[in-house]
Structures are given as C-alpha cells and as structure tokens.
Design a protein around this motif. Structure first.
Motif, PDB file in Angstrom:
ATOM      1  N   ALA A 142      -3.283   5.689   2.459  1.00  0.00           N
ATOM      2  CA  ALA A 142      -3.579   4.331   2.966  1.00  0.00           C
ATOM      3  C   ALA A 142      -1.961   3.778   3.148  1.00  0.00           C
ATOM      4  O   ALA A 142      -1.121   4.246   2.636  1.00  0.00           O
ATOM      5  CB  ALA A 142      -4.311   3.573   2.041  1.00  0.00           C
ATOM      6  N   LYS A 143      -2.217   2.624   3.982  1.00  0.00           N
ATOM      7  CA  LYS A 143      -0.929   2.010   3.979  1.00  0.00           C
ATOM      8  C   LYS A 143      -0.318   1.447   2.630  1.00  0.00           C
ATOM      9  O   LYS A 143      -0.912   1.250   1.699  1.00  0.00           O
ATOM     10  CB  LYS A 143      -1.106   0.577   4.844  1.00  0.00           C
ATOM     11  CG  LYS A 143       0.220  -0.406   4.762  1.00  0.00           C
ATOM     12  CD  LYS A 143      -0.094  -1.586   5.632  1.00  0.00           C
ATOM     13  CE  LYS A 143       1.085  -2.372   5.634  1.00  0.00           C
ATOM     14  NZ  LYS A 143       1.862  -2.777   6.588  1.00  0.00           N
ATOM     15  N   GLY A 144       0.839   1.730   2.263  1.00  0.00           N
ATOM     16  CA  GLY A 144       1.610   1.559   1.158  1.00  0.00           C
ATOM     17  C   GLY A 144       1.623   2.581   0.126  1.00  0.00           C
ATOM     18  O   GLY A 144       2.293   2.480  -0.832  1.00  0.00           O
ATOM     19  N   ASP A 145       0.913   3.693   0.504  1.00  0.00           N
ATOM     20  CA  ASP A 145       1.053   4.806  -0.526  1.00  0.00           C
ATOM     21  C   ASP A 145       2.346   5.570  -0.260  1.00  0.00           C
ATOM     22  O   ASP A 145       3.053   5.623   0.681  1.00  0.00           O
ATOM     23  CB  ASP A 145      -0.203   5.870  -0.378  1.00  0.00           C
ATOM     24  CG  ASP A 145      -1.611   5.314  -0.566  1.00  0.00           C
ATOM     25  OD1 ASP A 145      -1.552   4.384  -1.270  1.00  0.00           O
ATOM     26  OD2 ASP A 145      -2.697   5.966  -0.166  1.00  0.00           O
ATOM     27  N   GLU A 146       2.658   6.191  -1.353  1.00  0.00           N
ATOM     28  CA  GLU A 146       3.946   6.800  -1.310  1.00  0.00           C
ATOM     29  C   GLU A 146       3.628   8.414  -1.047  1.00  0.00           C
ATOM     30  O   GLU A 146       2.732   8.992  -1.768  1.00  0.00           O
ATOM     31  CB  GLU A 146       4.626   6.947  -2.730  1.00  0.00           C
ATOM     32  CG  GLU A 146       5.727   7.767  -2.803  1.00  0.00           C
ATOM     33  CD  GLU A 146       6.571   7.901  -4.021  1.00  0.00           C
ATOM     34  OE1 GLU A 146       7.536   7.843  -4.175  1.00  0.00           O
ATOM     35  OE2 GLU A 146       6.064   7.746  -5.171  1.00  0.00           O
ATOM     36  N   ILE A 147       4.207   8.948  -0.011  1.00  0.00           N
ATOM     37  CA  ILE A 147       3.987  10.483   0.117  1.00  0.00           C
ATOM     38  C   ILE A 147       5.220  11.087  -0.182  1.00  0.00           C
ATOM     39  O   ILE A 147       6.410  10.487   0.333  1.00  0.00           O
ATOM     40  CB  ILE A 147       3.576  10.410   1.709  1.00  0.00           C
ATOM     41  CG1 ILE A 147       2.117   9.893   2.074  1.00  0.00           C
ATOM     42  CG2 ILE A 147       3.496  12.134   2.160  1.00  0.00           C
ATOM     43  CD1 ILE A 147       1.056  10.650   1.445  1.00  0.00           C
ATOM     44  N   ILE A 148       5.123  12.242  -0.481  1.00  0.00           N
ATOM     45  CA  ILE A 148       6.648  13.123  -0.714  1.00  0.00           C
ATOM     46  C   ILE A 148       6.506  14.403   0.325  1.00  0.00           C
ATOM     47  O   ILE A 148       5.540  15.089   0.203  1.00  0.00           O
ATOM     48  CB  ILE A 148       6.766  13.749  -2.237  1.00  0.00           C
ATOM     49  CG1 ILE A 148       6.746  12.414  -3.100  1.00  0.00           C
ATOM     50  CG2 ILE A 148       7.987  14.703  -2.226  1.00  0.00           C
ATOM     51  CD1 ILE A 148       6.751  12.767  -4.549  1.00  0.00           C
ATOM     52  N   LEU A 149       7.489  14.448   1.155  1.00  0.00           N
ATOM     53  CA  LEU A 149       7.447  15.805   1.742  1.00  0.00           C
ATOM     54  C   LEU A 149       8.609  16.573   1.142  1.00  0.00           C
ATOM     55  O   LEU A 149       9.673  16.455   0.421  1.00  0.00           O
ATOM     56  CB  LEU A 149       8.200  15.455   3.137  1.00  0.00           C
ATOM     57  CG  LEU A 149       7.534  14.740   4.346  1.00  0.00           C
ATOM     58  CD1 LEU A 149       8.449  14.401   5.474  1.00  0.00           C
ATOM     59  CD2 LEU A 149       6.110  14.994   4.452  1.00  0.00           C
ATOM     60  N   GLU A 150       8.302  17.811   1.160  1.00  0.00           N
ATOM     61  CA  GLU A 150       8.954  19.144   0.570  1.00  0.00           C
ATOM     62  C   GLU A 150       8.861  19.873   1.689  1.00  0.00           C
ATOM     63  O   GLU A 150       8.057  20.589   1.987  1.00  0.00           O
ATOM     64  CB  GLU A 150       8.189  19.736  -0.760  1.00  0.00           C
ATOM     65  CG  GLU A 150       8.743  20.610  -1.405  1.00  0.00           C
ATOM     66  CD  GLU A 150       7.961  21.027  -2.499  1.00  0.00           C
ATOM     67  OE1 GLU A 150       7.993  20.458  -3.591  1.00  0.00           O
ATOM     68  OE2 GLU A 150       7.360  22.164  -2.462  1.00  0.00           O
ATOM     69  N   ILE A 151      10.178  20.237   2.006  1.00  0.00           N
ATOM     70  CA  ILE A 151      10.394  21.006   3.302  1.00  0.00           C
ATOM     71  C   ILE A 151      11.611  22.062   2.794  1.00  0.00           C
ATOM     72  O   ILE A 151      12.415  21.848   2.430  1.00  0.00           O
ATOM     73  CB  ILE A 151      10.956  20.010   4.519  1.00  0.00           C
ATOM     74  CG1 ILE A 151       9.802  19.208   4.827  1.00  0.00           C
ATOM     75  CG2 ILE A 151      11.074  21.000   5.782  1.00  0.00           C
ATOM     76  CD1 ILE A 151      10.194  18.255   5.930  1.00  0.00           C
TER      77      ILE A 151
END
Length: 86
Positions: A56-65
């Motif tokens: 949802a808006k405001g949630d923290e997402i971590i990208l691992e690439i």
C-alpha cells in the motif's frame, strides 16, 4: 548484487496496473529481481507474487537485483515504485 529500499507513493499502492508495469519492465532485464516486503521475498518478474505482497501507499519495499544491467534495472524499477500517478 544491489539492494535498495523504496517507499510506495502511488495512492492505490502496488495494485494491478502498477504491478503489471513493474513486471513488464522487470522481465525486460536479464538479471534476477526480487521484491521484499517484511518477511516476504518474491520474484519481481511474477505478477501474482507482486499482488500477494499487498503493498500500500507508504509501505517500504526492498529491491534486490543481481546480474547483468542490475544498476539500470534498479534505477528504472525504483522510479516505478516511487511514481505518484495511478
């Protein structure tokens, strides 16, 4: 391998349309892309995986690439996550 956190800015969160755009971009890169929210880690090239995150808006997402063109993928996908438009 690159890892970076982003905050969802879209008022509707990572719902169907933004998730679809994310997956389309992710699949255009030859690297491995993972999206992490809390304890869930999913394949960033899976629309069903992204939808199960319930971001949802405001949630923290971590990208691992990891892999070829990882920096370009990080820049482009991170921009999508932080985009405000719906």
């Amino acid at each position: 391998m690159l890892t970076k956190s982003f905050t969802i800015q879209n008022p509707s969160g990572l719902h169907a349309r933004p998730a679809s755009l994310f997956v389309q971009k992710a699949t255009s890169y030859p690297c491995n892309i993972y999206v992490i929210k809390g304890t869930k880690k999913i394949n960033g090239k899976s629309i069903m995986g992204l939808m199960t995150l319930g971001a949802a808006k405001g949630d923290e997402i971590i990208l691992e690439i990891d892999g070829e063109r990882e920096q370009q993928a990080m820049d482009e996908l991170g921009s999508l996550l932080e985009a405000v438009h719906e």
